[in-house]
Design a protein around this motif. Sequence first.
Motif, PDB file in Angstrom:
ATOM      1  N   ARG A 139      60.051  97.768   7.930  1.00  0.00           N
ATOM      2  CA  ARG A 139      61.200  98.644   8.145  1.00  0.00           C
ATOM      3  C   ARG A 139      61.114  99.337   9.488  1.00  0.00           C
ATOM      4  O   ARG A 139      60.045  99.728   9.935  1.00  0.00           O
ATOM      5  CB  ARG A 139      61.274  99.668   7.023  1.00  0.00           C
ATOM      6  N   ILE A 140      62.245  99.462  10.112  1.00  0.00           N
ATOM      7  CA  ILE A 140      62.339 100.236  11.351  1.00  0.00           C
ATOM      8  C   ILE A 140      63.026 101.533  10.968  1.00  0.00           C
ATOM      9  O   ILE A 140      64.133 101.509  10.447  1.00  0.00           O
ATOM     10  CB  ILE A 140      63.202  99.522  12.401  1.00  0.00           C
ATOM     11  N   ILE A 141      62.339 102.622  11.204  1.00  0.00           N
ATOM     12  CA  ILE A 141      62.880 103.898  10.784  1.00  0.00           C
ATOM     13  C   ILE A 141      62.968 104.821  11.983  1.00  0.00           C
ATOM     14  O   ILE A 141      62.019 104.922  12.755  1.00  0.00           O
ATOM     15  CB  ILE A 141      61.947 104.533   9.739  1.00  0.00           C
ATOM     16  N   SER A 170      52.928 100.794  24.724  1.00  0.00           N
ATOM     17  CA  SER A 170      52.335 100.090  23.599  1.00  0.00           C
ATOM     18  C   SER A 170      52.584 100.846  22.292  1.00  0.00           C
ATOM     19  O   SER A 170      52.514 102.064  22.251  1.00  0.00           O
ATOM     20  CB  SER A 170      50.841  99.959  23.829  1.00  0.00           C
ATOM     21  N   GLY A 171      52.906 100.084  21.259  1.00  0.00           N
ATOM     22  CA  GLY A 171      53.053 100.684  19.937  1.00  0.00           C
ATOM     23  C   GLY A 171      54.356 101.424  19.708  1.00  0.00           C
ATOM     24  O   GLY A 171      54.496 102.150  18.736  1.00  0.00           O
ATOM     25  N   THR A 172      55.343 101.233  20.587  1.00  0.00           N
ATOM     26  CA  THR A 172      56.615 101.943  20.411  1.00  0.00           C
ATOM     27  C   THR A 172      57.575 101.171  19.507  1.00  0.00           C
ATOM     28  O   THR A 172      58.639 101.678  19.162  1.00  0.00           O
ATOM     29  CB  THR A 172      57.311 102.204  21.765  1.00  0.00           C
ATOM     30  N   GLY A 173      57.226  99.930  19.167  1.00  0.00           N
ATOM     31  CA  GLY A 173      58.091  99.161  18.260  1.00  0.00           C
ATOM     32  C   GLY A 173      58.828  98.020  18.942  1.00  0.00           C
ATOM     33  O   GLY A 173      59.842  97.544  18.435  1.00  0.00           O
ATOM     34  N   LYS A 174      58.296  97.548  20.070  1.00  0.00           N
ATOM     35  CA  LYS A 174      58.988  96.478  20.809  1.00  0.00           C
ATOM     36  C   LYS A 174      59.135  95.217  19.958  1.00  0.00           C
ATOM     37  O   LYS A 174      60.189  94.588  19.924  1.00  0.00           O
ATOM     38  CB  LYS A 174      58.234  96.151  22.109  1.00  0.00           C
ATOM     39  N   GLU A 175      58.046  94.881  19.275  1.00  0.00           N
ATOM     40  CA  GLU A 175      58.100  93.662  18.472  1.00  0.00           C
ATOM     41  C   GLU A 175      59.089  93.811  17.316  1.00  0.00           C
ATOM     42  O   GLU A 175      59.822  92.871  16.983  1.00  0.00           O
ATOM     43  CB  GLU A 175      56.699  93.331  17.941  1.00  0.00           C
ATOM     44  N   LEU A 176      59.128  94.985  16.728  1.00  0.00           N
ATOM     45  CA  LEU A 176      60.085  95.224  15.640  1.00  0.00           C
ATOM     46  C   LEU A 176      61.522  95.047  16.124  1.00  0.00           C
ATOM     47  O   LEU A 176      62.350  94.456  15.431  1.00  0.00           O
ATOM     48  CB  LEU A 176      59.923  96.646  15.080  1.00  0.00           C
ATOM     49  N   LEU A 321      58.314 109.020  10.075  1.00  0.00           N
ATOM     50  CA  LEU A 321      57.368 107.895  10.089  1.00  0.00           C
ATOM     51  C   LEU A 321      56.122 108.229   9.271  1.00  0.00           C
ATOM     52  O   LEU A 321      55.589 107.381   8.560  1.00  0.00           O
ATOM     53  CB  LEU A 321      56.990 107.533  11.528  1.00  0.00           C
ATOM     54  N   VAL A 352      53.660 104.764  17.812  1.00  0.00           N
ATOM     55  CA  VAL A 352      53.801 104.591  16.365  1.00  0.00           C
ATOM     56  C   VAL A 352      52.580 103.885  15.765  1.00  0.00           C
ATOM     57  O   VAL A 352      52.142 104.200  14.665  1.00  0.00           O
ATOM     58  CB  VAL A 352      55.092 103.811  16.025  1.00  0.00           C
ATOM     59  N   ARG A 353      52.010 102.951  16.522  1.00  0.00           N
ATOM     60  CA  ARG A 353      50.836 102.259  15.980  1.00  0.00           C
ATOM     61  C   ARG A 353      49.696 103.237  15.743  1.00  0.00           C
ATOM     62  O   ARG A 353      49.005 103.191  14.733  1.00  0.00           O
ATOM     63  CB  ARG A 353      50.373 101.142  16.908  1.00  0.00           C
ATOM     64  N   ARG A 356      50.429 105.285  12.711  1.00  0.00           N
ATOM     65  CA  ARG A 356      50.213 104.468  11.524  1.00  0.00           C
ATOM     66  C   ARG A 356      48.723 104.380  11.183  1.00  0.00           C
ATOM     67  O   ARG A 356      48.316 104.553  10.033  1.00  0.00           O
ATOM     68  CB  ARG A 356      50.758 103.064  11.800  1.00  0.00           C
ATOM     69  N   GLY A 450      47.246  96.867  19.696  1.00  0.00           N
ATOM     70  CA  GLY A 450      47.594  96.648  21.082  1.00  0.00           C
ATOM     71  C   GLY A 450      47.607  95.190  21.432  1.00  0.00           C
ATOM     72  O   GLY A 450      47.502  94.320  20.588  1.00  0.00           O
ATOM     73  N   ASP A 455      47.522  93.306  14.555  1.00  0.00           N
ATOM     74  CA  ASP A 455      48.023  94.639  14.268  1.00  0.00           C
ATOM     75  C   ASP A 455      47.533  95.106  12.913  1.00  0.00           C
ATOM     76  O   ASP A 455      47.562  94.376  11.961  1.00  0.00           O
ATOM     77  CB  ASP A 455      49.549  94.608  14.293  1.00  0.00           C
TER      78      ASP A 455
HETATM   79  N1  LIG Z   1      60.509 102.800  14.095  1.00  0.00           N
HETATM   80  C1  LIG Z   1      59.493 102.309  13.374  1.00  0.00           C
HETATM   81  N2  LIG Z   1      59.537 102.380  12.029  1.00  0.00           N
HETATM   82  C2  LIG Z   1      58.526 101.901  11.292  1.00  0.00           C
HETATM   83  N3  LIG Z   1      57.423 101.331  11.785  1.00  0.00           N
HETATM   84  C3  LIG Z   1      57.321 101.235  13.133  1.00  0.00           C
HETATM   85  C4  LIG Z   1      58.355 101.704  13.994  1.00  0.00           C
HETATM   86  N4  LIG Z   1      57.984 101.480  15.264  1.00  0.00           N
HETATM   87  C5  LIG Z   1      56.797 100.878  15.217  1.00  0.00           C
HETATM   88  N5  LIG Z   1      56.363 100.728  13.939  1.00  0.00           N
HETATM   89  C6  LIG Z   1      55.085 100.142  13.507  1.00  0.00           C
HETATM   90  O1  LIG Z   1      54.130 100.437  14.520  1.00  0.00           O
HETATM   91  C7  LIG Z   1      53.342  99.315  14.836  1.00  0.00           C
HETATM   92  C8  LIG Z   1      53.565  98.899  16.268  1.00  0.00           C
HETATM   93  O2  LIG Z   1      54.878  98.368  16.450  1.00  0.00           O
HETATM   94  P1  LIG Z   1      55.135  97.084  17.384  1.00  0.00           P
HETATM   95  O3  LIG Z   1      54.091  96.071  17.172  1.00  0.00           O
HETATM   96  O4  LIG Z   1      56.554  96.666  17.210  1.00  0.00           O
HETATM   97  O5  LIG Z   1      54.935  97.794  18.801  1.00  0.00           O
HETATM   98  P2  LIG Z   1      54.883  97.139  20.272  1.00  0.00           P
HETATM   99  O6  LIG Z   1      55.698  98.023  21.140  1.00  0.00           O
HETATM  100  O7  LIG Z   1      55.257  95.697  20.194  1.00  0.00           O
HETATM  101  O8  LIG Z   1      53.346  97.327  20.661  1.00  0.00           O
HETATM  102  P3  LIG Z   1      52.468  96.519  21.786  1.00  0.00           P
HETATM  103  O9  LIG Z   1      52.958  96.935  23.134  1.00  0.00           O
HETATM  104  O10 LIG Z   1      51.095  96.995  21.555  1.00  0.00           O
HETATM  105  O11 LIG Z   1      52.656  95.063  21.525  1.00  0.00           O
HETATM  106  C9  LIG Z   1      53.729  98.258  13.832  1.00  0.00           C
HETATM  107  O12 LIG Z   1      52.867  98.363  12.731  1.00  0.00           O
HETATM  108  C10 LIG Z   1      55.137  98.627  13.440  1.00  0.00           C
HETATM  109  O13 LIG Z   1      55.454  98.157  12.169  1.00  0.00           O
END
Ligand SMILES: Nc1ncnc2c1ncn2[C@@H]1O[C@H](COP(=O)(O)OP(=O)(O)OP(=O)(O)O)[C@@H](O)[C@H]1O
Length: 455
Positions: A139-141, A170-176, A321, A352-353, A356, A450, A455
């Motif tokens: 979930r993206i919240i 890093s960890g801001t949710g880019k992959e999500l 979160l 966010v990582r 978490r 990272g 993850d």
């Molecule tokens: N808005 C959100 N709501 C819920 N979970 C989130 C949210 N944003 C990030 N997360 C969680 O935080 C973790 C990091 O997110 P993600 O992998 O998308 O970040 P990233 O920006 O791709 O990081 P990196 O630069 O390290 O690759 C994951 O476990 C993801 O599920």
Amino acid sequence: MAQQKEWVLVADDELSMREALGMSVGRMGFAVDLAEDGRQALEMLGRRPYRLMITDVKMPKLDGMDLLKQARELYPLLPVLVITGYGTIPGAVEAMKNGATDYVVKPFSIEVLEKAVQDCLTAAPVTASVANQHGENVRIITRNPRMQKLLQIACKVAKADATVMIQGESGTGKELVALLIHAESPRAAGPFVAVNCAALPEHLLESELFGHEKGAFTGAAVRKQGKFELAGGGTILLDEVGEMALPLQSKLLRVLQERKVDRVGGGLPIPVDIRVIATTNADLRARVEKGAFREDLYYRLAVIPLELPPLRDRPEDVEVLTDHFLEQFGATGGITGAAKQKLLNHPWKGNVRELRNVVERAALLAGDQAIDVDHLALDGKIGDTGPREAADGDSSRNLRDIERRTIIATLAEHGGNRTRTAEVLGISIRTLRNKLKEYALEGHEAPKGGAGAAD
Ligand SMILES: Nc1ncnc2c1ncn2[C@@H]1O[C@H](COP(=O)(O)OP(=O)(O)OP(=O)(O)O)[C@@H](O)[C@H]1O
Ligand SMILES: [Mg+2]
């Protein structure tokens, strides 16, 4: 730079009501579009991203309920405030069932309307569900207006095949967000393939992306399809594209221009049907300036740039979160007020990582009890060695030990982000990777997360 106004769409067939609503919302600082029926509203929704839609129920052509249903389908993240007539409770119930964020019952005062608008924008965190590569639902919240708007734009651009560049720490949710774009795109039924461009040395990354023919190089015993081919009909995510070596950047540019790939050691180019999403946590413009990243490629990739704000700039998200992760990790005892306050005040370098991981660890340590400040271990008291200790507190003055502790501590400090860690330490990501591999072999544990780590 003047702050750009956010748009609200008001749909009501009654002129005086429409204008009164428009004026009230305008006074709240929004730019307003007015639609006189549901069909016109639907058309307007396609033209720009809205922060909120306010709609009447009874309207000609397409009524408010159908408009709401269609808006839910097409723009799942758009908050919708429904105005129900004549105190009909069933109407309000139906609106909520169809996904309205909130409703107001006619007649209402300006104060009631303003409060309902505010509630729509802040009270309910926006949630989107997407499946990750392992088929799990994630979930993206977010409760943050900037993030909400960004998610809306992401859903909108998902519909076209344009290349998207997602920038953020890093960890801001880019992959999500990349997963969301894939899920909301016409390619949703196709594959989603992610490649971390920072995790492999150049020649391996090349054959990973482009594939190779049998015998193309020593060790290429069989023909292998590249990730571009494997992503056919779907989406390819090029994670940390900024780390790609220059020769590979030229090859990538060709893929983007011609939608064809050349296997390593291969004959004819192979056509590929892909949507490309790239992410970077480095400042790519600066890399262009330094000559480390091709400018033409930069513009090809950044057709639609999305920038994710760091967690420290969206404090309202720390709370939602935290609650989300508490639930996810089954923290039955809840959390004390002091611990929550501590989380809210933390600088969140790992975003966010990091949050978490902190909540996961705290949930484990607390067991059935409420999570308290000690369980959070935000001052690095549990396990990892801080840089100061690494420099003078420890008995070992062995240079290699000091180096190892500094690297591991820096990595922990940046939430496991290798790119950032390498940058801070002034070493290449490659060197960092090799060192971490050595430490792992020697049985020293490095923080997870990272770039390039699970993850
Ligand atoms: N808005 C959100 N709501 C819920 N979970 C989130 C949210 N944003 C990030 N997360 C969680 O935080 C973790 C990091 O997110 P993600 O992998 O998308 O970040 P990233 O920006 O791709 O990081 P990196 O630069 O390290 O690759 C994951 O476990 C993801 O599920
Ligand atoms: Mg990522």
